[in-house]
Design an enzyme around this catalytic site. Structure first.
Site, PDB file in Angstrom:
ATOM      1  N   LEU A  72      41.677-123.175 -71.637  1.00 17.61           N
ATOM      2  CA  LEU A  72      42.953-123.648 -72.156  1.00 17.61           C
ATOM      3  C   LEU A  72      44.094-123.044 -71.353  1.00 17.61           C
ATOM      4  O   LEU A  72      43.995-121.924 -70.846  1.00 17.61           O
ATOM      5  CB  LEU A  72      43.092-123.271 -73.633  1.00 17.61           C
ATOM      6  CG  LEU A  72      42.017-123.819 -74.569  1.00 17.61           C
ATOM      7  CD1 LEU A  72      42.436-123.623 -76.017  1.00 17.61           C
ATOM      8  CD2 LEU A  72      41.725-125.289 -74.306  1.00 17.61           C
ATOM      9  N   GLY A 117      37.680-122.460 -72.830  1.00 19.40           N
ATOM     10  CA  GLY A 117      37.875-123.881 -73.120  1.00 19.40           C
ATOM     11  C   GLY A 117      37.092-124.782 -72.167  1.00 19.40           C
ATOM     12  O   GLY A 117      36.668-125.880 -72.542  1.00 19.40           O
ATOM     13  N   ASN A 141      34.868-116.194 -73.150  1.00 19.03           N
ATOM     14  CA  ASN A 141      35.357-114.838 -72.853  1.00 19.03           C
ATOM     15  C   ASN A 141      36.601-114.470 -73.663  1.00 19.03           C
ATOM     16  O   ASN A 141      37.334-113.553 -73.297  1.00 19.03           O
ATOM     17  CB  ASN A 141      35.665-114.726 -71.353  1.00 19.03           C
ATOM     18  CG  ASN A 141      36.767-115.677 -70.914  1.00 19.03           C
ATOM     19  OD1 ASN A 141      36.952-116.733 -71.516  1.00 19.03           O
ATOM     20  ND2 ASN A 141      37.492-115.326 -69.880  1.00 19.03           N
ATOM     21  N   GLU A 142      36.843-115.179 -74.757  1.00 22.41           N
ATOM     22  CA  GLU A 142      38.089-114.994 -75.511  1.00 22.41           C
ATOM     23  C   GLU A 142      38.393-113.540 -75.850  1.00 22.41           C
ATOM     24  O   GLU A 142      39.538-113.106 -75.767  1.00 22.41           O
ATOM     25  CB  GLU A 142      38.053-115.823 -76.805  1.00 22.41           C
ATOM     26  CG  GLU A 142      38.420-117.282 -76.649  1.00 22.41           C
ATOM     27  CD  GLU A 142      37.267-118.130 -76.128  1.00 22.41           C
ATOM     28  OE1 GLU A 142      36.204-117.577 -75.775  1.00 22.41           O
ATOM     29  OE2 GLU A 142      37.424-119.358 -76.069  1.00 22.41           O
TER      30      GLU A 142
END
Ligand SMILES: CC/C=C\CC/C=C/CC(=O)SCCNC(=O)CCNC(=O)[C@H](O)C(C)(C)COP(=O)(O)OP(=O)(O)OC[C@H]1O[C@@H](n2cnc3c(N)ncnc32)[C@H](O)[C@@H]1OP(=O)(O)O
Length: 266
Positions: A72, A117, A141-142
């Site tokens: 994102l 994303g 990997n947020e």
């Protein structure tokens, strides 16, 4: 990502949604959609941007970028107002739902890095072919950005690689290199870089050989519960995203991460 119907029918009238992807757009790869211009007509999209294409509109391998999708667009989540975040998140939901529930066969030809994303769009496809390059990591990997993957990202992960592997990878924000991605089942094939597209096309042919109605009903049967879970809570999920992303501490984390990315470049 290849939307099969138009490809199979060689549909010259298929919509070319047309800007070249940039690192932070969602998604990149061959299905480049400006998520802020939802509603999307996924069933009308195919090979939208490849600057070099063959006579069927198929991208040629030398056009492959090093980034499938950088996930994102973080600039959409930083320094904006709540209304913007709400609209953005609704578009992200819409993109995922339409991709995940598409009756088309979707094959992700992953020819570059595929974090967060990007991974979620690849996971929405029926099949994933990843180029064998140690730099092409894939995963959610947020946590490394100081944010959390929403529950429907997690659901898609668990559906694909199982609970324990997801639990570990999600907490660590782990990005799998190709060999590990194959081992854990995050991708279906790892092939030399110059064979990604041909392999994706072979996979496509394999899936298209199955009678459409039977394949589509089966796909829906397998995916409906996961999609319904988000559909039931779309508004709550948007509110959750907005209140989370508006926190000062989260804004700070994202800004620090973006700054690191920019410095790494220099
Ligand atoms: C409750 C739920 C709450 C929140 C959920 C929110 C969910 C978010 C999911 C996401 O997708 S978050 C995004 C995660 N993405 C990443 O961590 C990827 C970060 N990028 C990279 O690791 C690298 O850029 C790359 C490996 C993808 C490509 O590397 P390289 O080819 O060397 O490019 P550069 O690093 O030089 O980047 C070029 C340029 O692009 C900017 N950029 C990179 N990624 C993003 C991004 N996701 N959003 C916005 N901008 C991005 C980077 O800063 C450079 O910008 P310049 O202005 O310096 O050109």
């Amino acid at each position: 990502v290849w939307a099969a119907k138009a490809w199979r029918e060689g549909d010259p009238g298929g919509t070319r949604a047309g800007r070249r992807p940039r690192a932070g757009s969602v998604p990149t790869g061959f299905l480049d959609v400006d998520v802020t211009s939802a509603p999307l007509a996924l069933e009308c999209l195919y090979t939208p941007w490849a600057p070099g294409t063959d006579s069927d509109g198929a991208p040629t391998p030398q056009d492959c970028p090093r980034v499938f999708s950088a996930g994102l667009d973080l600039t959409e989540m930083c320094g904006r107002n709540p209304a913007h975040y709400a609209e953005y998140w609704k578009a992200v939901q819409e993109l995922w739902l339409r991709t995940y529930l598409s009756s088309l066969v979707l094959v992700a030809a992953i020819n570059g890095a595929c974090p967060a994303g990007g991974c979620i769009i690849a996971l929405a496809c029926d099949c994933r072919v990843l180029a064998d390059n140690p730099k092409y990591h894939i995963g959610l990997n947020e946590t490394l950005l100081g944010i959390t993957a929403p529950f429907w990202f997690k659901d898609a992960y668990v559906n694909t690689i199982g609970h324990r592997a997801s639990e570990q990878a999600l907490q660590l924000g782990y990005l799998f290199p190709p060999s590990e991605a194959l081992q854990v089942g995050l991708v279906d094939q790892v092939v030399p870089e110059d064979q990604v597209l041909s392999t994706a096309l072979s996979e496509m042919a394999r899936w298209l050989a199955v009678p459409d109605h039977a394949r589509q009903l089966t796909k829906n049967m397998m995916r409906k519960a996961t999609a319904d879970r988000l559909l039931r809570q779309r508004d709550a999920d948007i509110q959750n995203f907005v209140s989370f992303i508006c926190r000062d501490s989260i804004q700070k984390s994202l800004q620090v991460y973006l700054e690191k990315l920019r410095q790494r470049k220099g």
